[in-house]
Enzyme design. Structure first.
Site, PDB file in Angstrom:
ATOM      1  N   GLU A  93      17.172   3.004  48.954  1.00 39.60           N
ATOM      2  CA  GLU A  93      15.838   3.071  49.556  1.00 39.60           C
ATOM      3  C   GLU A  93      15.819   2.867  51.064  1.00 39.60           C
ATOM      4  O   GLU A  93      15.143   3.622  51.769  1.00 39.60           O
ATOM      5  CB  GLU A  93      14.879   2.089  48.870  1.00 39.60           C
ATOM      6  N   HIS A 100       8.279  -4.819  38.637  1.00 37.35           N
ATOM      7  CA  HIS A 100       7.897  -3.409  38.474  1.00 37.35           C
ATOM      8  C   HIS A 100       6.380  -3.236  38.386  1.00 37.35           C
ATOM      9  O   HIS A 100       5.896  -2.334  37.722  1.00 37.35           O
ATOM     10  CB  HIS A 100       8.539  -2.806  37.227  1.00 37.35           C
TER      11      HIS A 100
END
Lengths: 327, 332
Positions: free
Chosen positions: A63, A132
């Protein structure tokens, strides 16, 4: 105006991506599994087949580097949409976001810009747990130079995605996964929704409910229940947190004299405090009660089926809060 | 500089043009004088904030950038004045920026460490170690998407060798065959810490080799070695064969920043590196080859001294940024 169809939030945003990628060859999509796989939530299905591997980039799980590259691509003339699969993983991009993307225009005295969209998902309801579920739009909103969009329905999401891609600044686009299957009327040509304009989802005279993202839908549900008891709540969706349509919020409060701000992220140091302060500073004389803040618990998001629903506000809790404020 | 206006060779063809050794020498001299002036200004308190000088590293700055063509881009780092000048930044605009003046290219908002100059293909100096690496790699991705044949250089110091960003970007540029040249200016120290104390593995070049990237360690004090090595890497990149990694061993003659007492440097080591100063080395060679004379080099140095002194005089008298400009250019 073209006849609206009823489609899902996910379909609407995907249509917006197709539209903008056809309209501008500089638009690229970069992310993990966005290409051949079509997105882990099928939110990018078909783009790879249509636009190919030079514009739809499947990245490794890197990322920071991949997002940094999206920023470099934007500085060099591309208009990337960078997808962060789960909002929680945005933390891995924070240096690039805060120290590069947000500051390039300012540092270059307006001579360079980062026309980029960081698109990410968030939200509770699927028991995805502490790493998440999070939506860090309040963090992003605290950094000058970033724009922040949190849509609550298909038409706004699609129109705002088109506007975000056309925007010359970095725009963070937060999508609640639980809204992906929510349906709504969307005109076939997907009208642009300007960034910085709130939307009154329901008019009312007794109280203003300001809901962020999916919370606006819960506020609508609460308003329907309250109507049965003769309470007419006005529901406003700011749609974009930066820039924030302060005037629309203040106008409503001047009419109803009461407000509850509802957010699906931890309450402390969050969006609700900012909006409540704006109302207190600029509409104090119109208030009949203190502005109330409803937010999620100041805890990580639990995965348990019994605990997760307790974590954030819902329609029932909003309804209860309205009665408290009115009494 | 001549070479910044040269056109790129056709894709797949090696770059063919006579190296402008004299032009490179001139640029190294300009950078040295520029840095000496900044040092004086900083010591006198005229520079807001921190300033990191590149004196000693001119050969890596100039040799790499001279091998680039018009349209090629670089991303620099916090010790980046030399890159900015070599890539075409105006001496006055850069100096004014370092002093935080309104007339600076970035309006005095960026200073030394955040200078962005896209008109000259410079994605900017950077206050985050390794921060420029993904910017150049991403610009290469954008170029590929639009079918361009530009080449992109990431400059970074040895301090960035242990940043994850570098390894992520090496991996991605390798899997996508992007036209990127990674240039490590290895001056031996990340801030005040010796690179050997914080870096594992048998060699620095292995950091590129592990991704299948052709990697080479060279003498960064010799502008010609730097130029010819970069030229090959650039030709490879432009031919669509992917990234290269060049480690230029060099030395910063000053400290990490102006005011650094440099207690961590050994006298013998410093002496050894000073004897390898890239500028006299290049000058001697130019004279030996008959490309110039000692007298002409003296005149050149006098011209540069005047050029930089004039810029300093103008910048001293330039106005500060107006208060009304604080909130400009946060958004478009």
């Amino acid at each position: 105006m073209v006849e609206p169809r009823v489609i899902t939030f996910r379909e609407a945003v995907l249509e917006a991506l197709f539209l903008e990628m056809h309209a501008d060859p500089n638009v690229m999509l970069i992310g993990e599994d966005v290409g051949a796989a079509g997105g882990v939530f099928k939110q990018t299905e078909g783009l790879f087949k249509t636009f190919g591997a030079t514009r739809i980039i499947d990245t490794p799980i890197s990322e920071p580097g991949a997002f940094g590259m999206a920023i470099g691509a934007a500085m060099a003339g591309a208009r990337p949409v960078f997808e962060v699969m789960f909002g929680d993983f945005m933390t891995l991009c924070m240096d690039q976001l805060v120290n590069q993307a947000a500051k390039v225009r300012y540092m270059s005295n307006g001579r360079a810009s980062v026309p980029l969209v960081l698109r990410t998902t968030m939200g509770t309801g699927a028991n995805l747990g502490p790493q998440h579920s999070q939506g860090f739009y309040a963090w992003a909103a605290h950094v000058p130079g970033l724009k922040v969009v949190v849509p609550s329905n298909p038409a706004d999401a699609a129109g705002l995605m088109r506007a975000a891609i056309r925007d010359d600044d970095p725009v963070l686009f937060f999508e609640d996964r639980m809204l992906y299957t929510a349906k709504g009327a969307v005109e076939a040509d997907i009208p642009l929704v300007p960034i910085g304009k709130a939307r009154v989802l329901r008019e009312g005279r007794d109280i203003t409910l300001i809901g962020i993202g999916r919370m606006a839908q819960f506020a609508l549900d609460a308003a329907k229940r309250l109507a049965a008891d003769g309470i007419e709540a006005e529901v406003i969706d700011p749609r974009t947190l930066v820039p924030l349509d302060q005037e629309a919020l203040l106008q409503s409060v001047r009419k109803t004299h009461r407000a509850i701000v509802i957010d699906g992220a931890p309450r402390s140091y969050g969006v609700t405090g900012e909006i409540a302060s704006i109302i207190n500073e600029d509409a104090f004389d119109w208030l009949d009660a203190p502005v109330m803040r409803l937010g999620a618990a100041d805890t990580p998001v639990p995965i348990s089926r019994t605990l997760e629903p307790l974590w954030r506000p819902d329609a029932a809790r909003i309804e209860k809060a309205v009665w408290t404020l009115l009494s | 500089m001549k070479q910044t206006t040269r056109k790129a060779a056709a894709p797949g063809r090696p770059e063919k043009y006579p190296p402008d050794w004299l032009g490179m020498h001139r640029m190294m001299l300009l950078i040295r004088h520029f840095e000496e002036s900044v040092r004086s200004l900083a010591t006198a308190g005229a520079v807001p904030g921190l300033v990191h000088l590149c004196a000693g590293q001119e050969a890596t700055n100039v040799g790499v950038i001279a091998a680039l063509a018009k349209g090629d881009m670089i991303a620099s780092h916090h010790r980046g004045h030399g890159h900015c000048l070599a890539k075409g930044a105006n001496v006055f605009s850069l100096l004014a920026e370092i002093l935080g003046k309104d007339a600076g290219l970035c309006g005095g908002r960026s200073g030394s460490m955040h200078f962005i100059d896209l008109d000259n293909g410079n994605l900017g100096t950077n206050g985050i170690v390794g921060g420029g690496i993904p910017l150049a790699a991403g610009a290469a991705l954008a170029a590929r998407a639009r079918g361009g044949n530009e080449v992109f250089v990431c400059f970074f110091g040895d301090g960035a060798l242990n940043q994850g960003l570098l390894h992520e970007c090496m991996n991605m540029t390798a899997i996508w065959n992007l036209p990127v040249v990674f240039v490590c200016e290895n001056n031996g120290f990340g801030e005040f810490t010796a690179i050997d104390d914080v870096t594992a593995g048998p060699s620095i070049v292995a950091r590129g080799e592990v991704f299948g990237i052709p990697s080479k360690m060279i003498d960064g004090m010799d502008v010609r070695t730097v130029f010819t090595t970069t030229q090959r890497a650039v030709a490879r990149a432009r031919a669509g064969k992917g990234p290269s990694f060049i480690v230029c061993n060099t030395w910063r003659f000053g400290g990490h920043h102006v005011g650094d007492k440099q207690d961590y440097k050994m006298d013998a080591e410093t002496k050894r590196w000073l004897a390898r100063d890239p500028i006299p080395k290049s000058g001697k060679r130019l004279i030996a080859e008959g490309l110039t004379t000692a007298a002409k080099l003296k005149t050149l140095e006098a011209q540069i001294t005047t050029q930089v002194r004039d810029a300093v005089d103008r910048v001293r008298n330039a106005p500060e940024a107006a208060a009304t400009r604080l909130a400009e250019h946060v958004y478009g």
